[in-house]
Each structure stands twice: as C-alpha cells, then as structure tokens.
Design a protein around this motif. Structure first.
Motif, PDB file in Angstrom:
ATOM      1  N   ASP A 126       0.865  -1.171   0.000  1.00 12.96           N
ATOM      2  CA  ASP A 126       0.000   0.000   0.000  1.00 12.96           C
ATOM      3  C   ASP A 126       0.905   1.226   0.000  1.00 12.96           C
ATOM      4  O   ASP A 126       2.094   1.131   0.329  1.00 12.96           O
ATOM      5  N   VAL A 127       0.382   2.361  -0.408  1.00 11.53           N
ATOM      6  CA  VAL A 127       1.115   3.617  -0.249  1.00 11.53           C
ATOM      7  C   VAL A 127       0.176   4.640   0.376  1.00 11.53           C
ATOM      8  O   VAL A 127      -1.052   4.499   0.318  1.00 11.53           O
ATOM      9  N   LEU A 128       0.765   5.639   0.986  1.00 12.15           N
ATOM     10  CA  LEU A 128      -0.007   6.758   1.505  1.00 12.15           C
ATOM     11  C   LEU A 128      -0.017   7.843   0.433  1.00 12.15           C
ATOM     12  O   LEU A 128       1.019   8.430   0.129  1.00 12.15           O
ATOM     13  N   THR A 129      -1.174   8.057  -0.168  1.00 16.02           N
ATOM     14  CA  THR A 129      -1.307   9.101  -1.173  1.00 16.02           C
ATOM     15  C   THR A 129      -1.593  10.433  -0.478  1.00 16.02           C
ATOM     16  O   THR A 129      -2.233  10.461   0.569  1.00 16.02           O
ATOM     17  N   VAL A 242       3.677  13.294  -5.873  1.00 12.53           N
ATOM     18  CA  VAL A 242       4.665  13.744  -4.888  1.00 12.53           C
ATOM     19  C   VAL A 242       6.043  13.649  -5.541  1.00 12.53           C
ATOM     20  O   VAL A 242       6.432  12.579  -6.016  1.00 12.53           O
ATOM     21  N   ASP A 243       6.745  14.786  -5.608  1.00 15.51           N
ATOM     22  CA  ASP A 243       8.051  14.848  -6.278  1.00 15.51           C
ATOM     23  C   ASP A 243       7.951  14.361  -7.722  1.00 15.51           C
ATOM     24  O   ASP A 243       8.849  13.697  -8.246  1.00 15.51           O
ATOM     25  N   GLY A 244       6.819  14.659  -8.345  1.00 15.08           N
ATOM     26  CA  GLY A 244       6.625  14.312  -9.746  1.00 15.08           C
ATOM     27  C   GLY A 244       6.262  12.870 -10.004  1.00 15.08           C
ATOM     28  O   GLY A 244       6.199  12.447 -11.165  1.00 15.08           O
ATOM     29  N   VAL A 245       5.995  12.104  -8.955  1.00 13.20           N
ATOM     30  CA  VAL A 245       5.679  10.682  -9.106  1.00 13.20           C
ATOM     31  C   VAL A 245       4.233  10.430  -8.671  1.00 13.20           C
ATOM     32  O   VAL A 245       3.844  10.769  -7.557  1.00 13.20           O
ATOM     33  N   ALA A 246       3.448   9.835  -9.557  1.00 13.89           N
ATOM     34  CA  ALA A 246       2.051   9.538  -9.252  1.00 13.89           C
ATOM     35  C   ALA A 246       1.933   8.227  -8.483  1.00 13.89           C
ATOM     36  O   ALA A 246       2.695   7.285  -8.730  1.00 13.89           O
ATOM     37  N   PRO A 247       0.988   8.132  -7.542  1.00 14.22           N
ATOM     38  CA  PRO A 247       0.791   6.886  -6.786  1.00 14.22           C
ATOM     39  C   PRO A 247      -0.035   5.883  -7.602  1.00 14.22           C
ATOM     40  O   PRO A 247      -1.223   5.669  -7.337  1.00 14.22           O
ATOM     41  N   VAL A 248       0.599   5.295  -8.601  1.00 17.38           N
ATOM     42  CA  VAL A 248      -0.056   4.301  -9.451  1.00 17.38           C
ATOM     43  C   VAL A 248       0.693   2.986  -9.320  1.00 17.38           C
ATOM     44  O   VAL A 248       1.832   2.940  -8.838  1.00 17.38           O
ATOM     45  N   LYS A 249       0.066   1.913  -9.766  1.00 15.21           N
ATOM     46  CA  LYS A 249       0.568   0.563  -9.521  1.00 15.21           C
ATOM     47  C   LYS A 249       2.024   0.377  -9.937  1.00 15.21           C
ATOM     48  O   LYS A 249       2.834  -0.157  -9.182  1.00 15.21           O
ATOM     49  N   GLU A 250       2.374   0.822 -11.162  1.00 13.70           N
ATOM     50  CA  GLU A 250       3.741   0.595 -11.638  1.00 13.70           C
ATOM     51  C   GLU A 250       4.774   1.325 -10.783  1.00 13.70           C
ATOM     52  O   GLU A 250       5.879   0.811 -10.546  1.00 13.70           O
ATOM     53  N   ASN A 251       4.422   2.512 -10.288  1.00  9.01           N
ATOM     54  CA  ASN A 251       5.354   3.264  -9.442  1.00  9.01           C
ATOM     55  C   ASN A 251       5.435   2.691  -8.033  1.00  9.01           C
ATOM     56  O   ASN A 251       6.456   2.840  -7.349  1.00  9.01           O
ATOM     57  N   ILE A 252       4.361   2.032  -7.602  1.00  6.29           N
ATOM     58  CA  ILE A 252       4.375   1.368  -6.293  1.00  6.29           C
ATOM     59  C   ILE A 252       5.263   0.125  -6.353  1.00  6.29           C
ATOM     60  O   ILE A 252       6.104  -0.099  -5.483  1.00  6.29           O
ATOM     61  N   ILE A 253       5.097  -0.666  -7.400  1.00  4.43           N
ATOM     62  CA  ILE A 253       5.887  -1.890  -7.554  1.00  4.43           C
ATOM     63  C   ILE A 253       7.375  -1.579  -7.719  1.00  4.43           C
ATOM     64  O   ILE A 253       8.235  -2.244  -7.135  1.00  4.43           O
ATOM     65  N   SER A 254       7.681  -0.525  -8.500  1.00  2.00           N
ATOM     66  CA  SER A 254       9.089  -0.181  -8.750  1.00  2.00           C
ATOM     67  C   SER A 254       9.749   0.505  -7.564  1.00  2.00           C
ATOM     68  O   SER A 254      10.968   0.566  -7.469  1.00  2.00           O
ATOM     69  N   GLY A 255       8.929   1.040  -6.661  1.00  2.00           N
ATOM     70  CA  GLY A 255       9.458   1.775  -5.513  1.00  2.00           C
ATOM     71  C   GLY A 255       9.672   3.244  -5.799  1.00  2.00           C
ATOM     72  O   GLY A 255      10.171   3.984  -4.946  1.00  2.00           O
ATOM     73  N   ALA A 256       9.261   3.695  -6.993  1.00  2.00           N
ATOM     74  CA  ALA A 256       9.442   5.108  -7.360  1.00  2.00           C
ATOM     75  C   ALA A 256       8.621   6.026  -6.459  1.00  2.00           C
ATOM     76  O   ALA A 256       9.057   7.125  -6.126  1.00  2.00           O
TER      77      ALA A 256
END
Length: 300
Positions: A126-129, A242-256
């Motif tokens: 999970d991430v905190l959006t 946040v810092d130009g990174v959207a809280p979407v699945k691919e960015n969550i999996i990659s750790g971005a």
C-alpha cells in the motif's frame, strides 16, 4: 442468501471484538488436546477489511472445519477480525491476546525481539497518497507537490491554500491524519516529516476509512489516504503527485513512489494445521485476487 448470512456473521464477529477488546481465549490458553475452531486477527484498520473478506469467503464456502479437511472435527469456522491499528496488532501477538496481528508498516526489530519464534506473511503493498477533495481548486493549478511542500502543509507552516500556490483561495488548509500513535502515521513521519511534527490542530481520525471520509466531506481538506481506500472511493477523492511521481501501480511496484508500506500478517510460534490452511489461502492466487480487488497491490 447463504453468502448474505455469512457476511452478517463475519460483521457480527468484528463488532463483537470491537466491543469486548478481543477478550476471547487466545491460542496458547486452549487445551492442547482440544481442536481450536476460533482464530483471532487484530490490528491494522487498512488490512482488516481484506482479511475479513477472505475470511467471509472461506466461511461461506465451508461453514465447518470438517468440510475443509476430513481430519478436522465438525465445528463451526469462527474467524474473528478486529481493527485497532498496527501497533495494537503487534501488541496483541506479544501479549498473546490474538493469534495473528495485522500490520500495515514494517515491524520494528525491538518488536520482533519480543515475539517468540516470529513469523510474518506479506499480503501486499500500500502507499499513503497525498489526497484532496475533487472540488479542491489545487487540482486545476498544481497537481504535484514536493516532499518539502507536503511537510510544510502538515506541519502548519503553510496555513492557507494560497500559500501553497498563487491563485488558490485564502481558505484555511484542513489537515487530516490517522492517530499519531498509529502505523500509518509512523510511515508518514519517517518518509515525509522527518524531524518536523504534524501541527497540533490536525484532525486525527481513528481509522483510514474515517480519514478518507473527512476528505470527501471537506473541499479544503488534505490527508495521507491509503491507496486501497482511494481506489475503493474512485472519483470521490483525488491523489496528488509527490516529487513528480504519481501513486499508481507501476510506481508502487518499482518503488518510485516513496511513501509506501507493506501489508503484513504476523504470528508467534508454529501454525496449527487449520491456521496454516487459512494463511495459505491468504497467500494463494485467490487471496491475492482479493487483495487486488480491495484496491491494493498484491504481494505476488
């Protein structure tokens, strides 16, 4: 109709634990010669609905333990799921008042040291959006915030929306958080706030669901909403980058996307055969589908 009554039973179990403080007999107090038909989960309010849904489906499909395995007696399957926060989940395992703890943060080394024969099972991510009401004008002006800007908003350095971006109304920013002692807040403190503290005037909600509801009710509110809860309320709450990174699945999996947290079930000692069957179900393809259906990123 059968599934309807299973859902009612599961809901009553959750309410029962909420009212009694999970006072039912824990695993280690039961007779070793007696089959344990009841299994208790306590902890994260984010993870509780996921475990509850898997439990409801399991009860609906089987009803009694002998239908799970011929080696088990004909006893009703009673799976109790009680939300109370990640720290409460860890404490319940340490104290032996619950069979399993549900945790939506990393378990600390000092906590693991207090749990004999520590075991953990990762269900997902999970991430905190950083989310706002869809009617908040910031979405037309500034859809990305830096970590520093988020820190200034939550610490109270920015008190009004027009301090965040020119052109926004001079409305007071309503900051919404989980209770300061909760697991979600610990993640937010470590990954965003650092040495700064959330302002004293922030609204502290007892659950992630209540936090999300507050944002949906107030167009000037902002809070760190669970990715899963945002997905469950699509269109009613909007996350920012946040810092130009959207809280979407691919960015969550990659750790971005950096404000992330695991969804974990923890246990002390060896699993009973019936506990092992349910844990295997949670970690199975079927369990992972439920994790994803509830809006989170499955562990596998």
């Amino acid at each position: 109709m059968k599934r309807f009554w299973s859902l009612i039973v599961a809901s009553m179990m959750i309410l029962s634990l909420a009212l009694t403080g999970c006072s039912q007999q824990p695993a280690e107090e039961a007779s070793k010669d007696e089959f344990k038909s009841q299994i208790f989960f306590k902890g994260s309010s984010t993870l509780a609905p996921v475990v509850s849904q898997i439990a409801t489906d399991f009860i609906d499909a089987n009803e009694t333990w002998n239908k799970v395995s011929a080696d088990f007696p004909e006893k009703s399957i009673d799976l109790f799921v009680s939300a109370g926060g990640s720290s409460a989940g860890v404490k319940s395992v340490i104290d032996g008042t619950s069979d399993f703890g549900m945790v939506s943060r990393e378990v600390k080394d000092e906590e693991k040291e207090q749990i004999k024969d520590y075991k953990e099972f990762r269900l997902g991510l999970d991430v905190l959006t950083i989310s706002v009401n869809p009617e908040n004008p910031i979405l037309d002006v500034k859809k990305n915030l830096t970590t520093e800007e988020v820190m200034k908003i939550f610490s109270g350095e920015y008190k009004y929306w027009d301090e965040v971006a020119p052109g926004l109304p001079h409305n007071e920013i309503v900051v919404v958080t989980r209770d300061i002692g909760g697991g979600a807040h610990q993640v937010f403190q470590d990954k965003v706030m650092g040495d700064a503290q959330v302002k004293a005037e922030a609204i502290q909600e007892p659950s992630m669901g209540a936090l999300v509801t507050k944002i949906m009710e107030n167009k000037d509110a902002i809070g760190y909403a669970s990715y899963g809860l945002v997905n469950q309320n699509a269109g009613k709450i909007t996350p920012l980058e946040v810092d130009g990174v959207a809280p979407v699945k691919e960015n969550i999996i990659s750790g971005a996307y950096k404000i992330s947290r695991p969804l974990i079930v923890i246990k002390s000692g060896e699993l009973l055969p019936q506990e092992r069957i349910f844990v295997d179900l949670m970690l199975s393809e079927e369990g992972m589908k439920t994790v994803e259906k509830m809006g989170f990123v499955p562990a596998k």
